[in-house]
Write a protein that holds these residues in place. Structure first.
Motif, PDB file in Angstrom:
ATOM      1  N   VAL A 100       0.849  -1.191   0.000  1.00  0.00           N
ATOM      2  CA  VAL A 100       0.000   0.000   0.000  1.00  0.00           C
ATOM      3  C   VAL A 100       0.881   1.237   0.000  1.00  0.00           C
ATOM      4  CG1 VAL A 100      -1.855   1.238   1.173  1.00  0.00           C
ATOM      5  CG2 VAL A 100      -1.713  -1.257   1.357  1.00  0.00           C
ATOM      6  N   ALA A 101       0.605   2.149  -0.926  1.00  0.00           N
ATOM      7  CA  ALA A 101       1.299   3.435  -0.961  1.00  0.00           C
ATOM      8  C   ALA A 101       0.478   4.454  -0.182  1.00  0.00           C
ATOM      9  CB  ALA A 101       1.499   3.897  -2.396  1.00  0.00           C
ATOM     10  N   GLY A 102       1.175   5.298   0.563  1.00  0.00           N
ATOM     11  CA  GLY A 102       0.486   6.315   1.336  1.00  0.00           C
ATOM     12  C   GLY A 102       1.484   7.243   2.006  1.00  0.00           C
ATOM     13  N   PHE A 103       1.054   7.928   3.036  1.00  0.00           N
ATOM     14  CA  PHE A 103       1.966   8.796   3.784  1.00  0.00           C
ATOM     15  C   PHE A 103       1.602   8.731   5.263  1.00  0.00           C
ATOM     16  CE2 PHE A 103      -1.612  11.490   2.678  1.00  0.00           C
ATOM     17  CZ  PHE A 103      -1.841  12.245   3.821  1.00  0.00           C
ATOM     18  N   SER A 104       2.528   9.117   6.105  1.00  0.00           N
ATOM     19  CA  SER A 104       2.340   8.998   7.548  1.00  0.00           C
ATOM     20  C   SER A 104       2.174  10.356   8.215  1.00  0.00           C
ATOM     21  CB  SER A 104       3.529   8.274   8.193  1.00  0.00           C
ATOM     22  OG  SER A 104       3.545   6.912   7.812  1.00  0.00           O
ATOM     23  N   ILE A 116       4.388  15.477   9.191  1.00  0.00           N
ATOM     24  CA  ILE A 116       3.990  14.665   8.040  1.00  0.00           C
ATOM     25  C   ILE A 116       5.251  14.102   7.388  1.00  0.00           C
ATOM     26  CG2 ILE A 116       2.862  14.691   5.774  1.00  0.00           C
ATOM     27  CD1 ILE A 116       0.869  15.215   7.937  1.00  0.00           C
ATOM     28  N   LEU A 117       5.202  12.824   6.998  1.00  0.00           N
ATOM     29  CA  LEU A 117       6.324  12.207   6.305  1.00  0.00           C
ATOM     30  C   LEU A 117       6.018  12.059   4.815  1.00  0.00           C
ATOM     31  CD1 LEU A 117       7.430   9.348   8.743  1.00  0.00           C
ATOM     32  CD2 LEU A 117       8.007  11.796   8.781  1.00  0.00           C
ATOM     33  N   SER A 118       7.055  12.092   4.002  1.00  0.00           N
ATOM     34  CA  SER A 118       6.909  11.934   2.557  1.00  0.00           C
ATOM     35  C   SER A 118       6.257  10.595   2.230  1.00  0.00           C
ATOM     36  CB  SER A 118       8.280  12.004   1.884  1.00  0.00           C
ATOM     37  OG  SER A 118       8.888  13.251   2.105  1.00  0.00           O
ATOM     38  N   PRO A 119       5.568  10.508   1.081  1.00  0.00           N
ATOM     39  CA  PRO A 119       4.917   9.257   0.694  1.00  0.00           C
ATOM     40  C   PRO A 119       5.879   8.075   0.703  1.00  0.00           C
ATOM     41  CG  PRO A 119       4.173  11.034  -0.712  1.00  0.00           C
ATOM     42  CD  PRO A 119       5.292  11.602   0.126  1.00  0.00           C
TER      43      PRO A 119
END
Length: 203
Positions: A100-104, A116-119
């Motif tokens: 799964v691609a996403g961001f944290s 926020i962290l990069s994707p």
């Protein structure tokens, strides 16, 4: 002016304050209002409500929220991984892995701040195996995230409604108090950054 200058002066002062940094390095709550004045259980319960609110963003879904300190040690933050609700960033491979691609969104347990962290990508297998990157200073980014504008803009609104300030790389990359000792596997001591003070984890 840096890109991170939208951080309120009182929040920046809290993060850079000598006594606050010492307390945070010891995993002591230093928030001066709201749930953070009620102790660890109150702050943890509040962050669970924040995660539930993030999961109600129409375009995004909370793929994973790590409240368990990664199974060991102690994390000063809750790692919340978000993906597209429509499933377009999810892939199931023939070997059984789901990627799964996403961001944290990293929610600090010690004070009402987040970053926020990069994707990135997470993978997991039905037998329990999997892979994900740990948070680190170099991954901290600004909003909006290119390619994630739809839904991403709502993240800031959710955090604002809950009194949590998003802090970016300019402030978090500043040096921490000299000679500060932080138990973390995420930093590059012996000289630590403001990120290490507030977002640390030791296995």
């Amino acid at each position: 002016m840096g890109k991170d200058d939208h951080v309120p002066a009182d929040v920046e002062a809290l993060l850079l304050d000598r006594d606050s940094q010492i307390s945070a390095s010891r995993d002591e709550l230093v928030g001066r209002e709201g749930a953070w004045t009620g102790g660890s259980e109150a702050a943890e319960g509040y962050l669970r409500r924040v995660v539930a609110a993030l999961n109600r963003v129409p375009e995004l879904v909370v793929e994973h929220a790590e409240f368990g300190h990664y199974g060991s040690g102690c994390a000063s933050f809750v790692d919340v991984f978000l993906a597209r609700r429509d499933g377009s960033t999810r892939r199931v491979d023939p070997d059984g892995y789901t990627t799964v691609a996403g961001f944290s969104v990293e929610l600090c347990r010690l004070a009402p701040i987040a970053c926020i962290l990069s994707p990135d990508k997470r993978s997991h297998h039905p037998d329990g195996r999997g892979y994900h990157s740990m948070p680190w200073l170099g991954a901290v980014t600004e909003m909006p995230i290119p390619g994630w504008e739809e839904g991403g803009d709502r993240i800031s609104h959710v955090l604002d409604r809950h009194g949590i300030t998003l802090v970016g790389p300019r402030l978090l990359s500043r040096p921490a108090l000299p000679h500060l000792e932080i138990d973390t596997n995420l930093g590059d001591g012996p000289r630590y950054s403001i990120f290490d003070v507030w977002f640390h984890w030791m296995d």
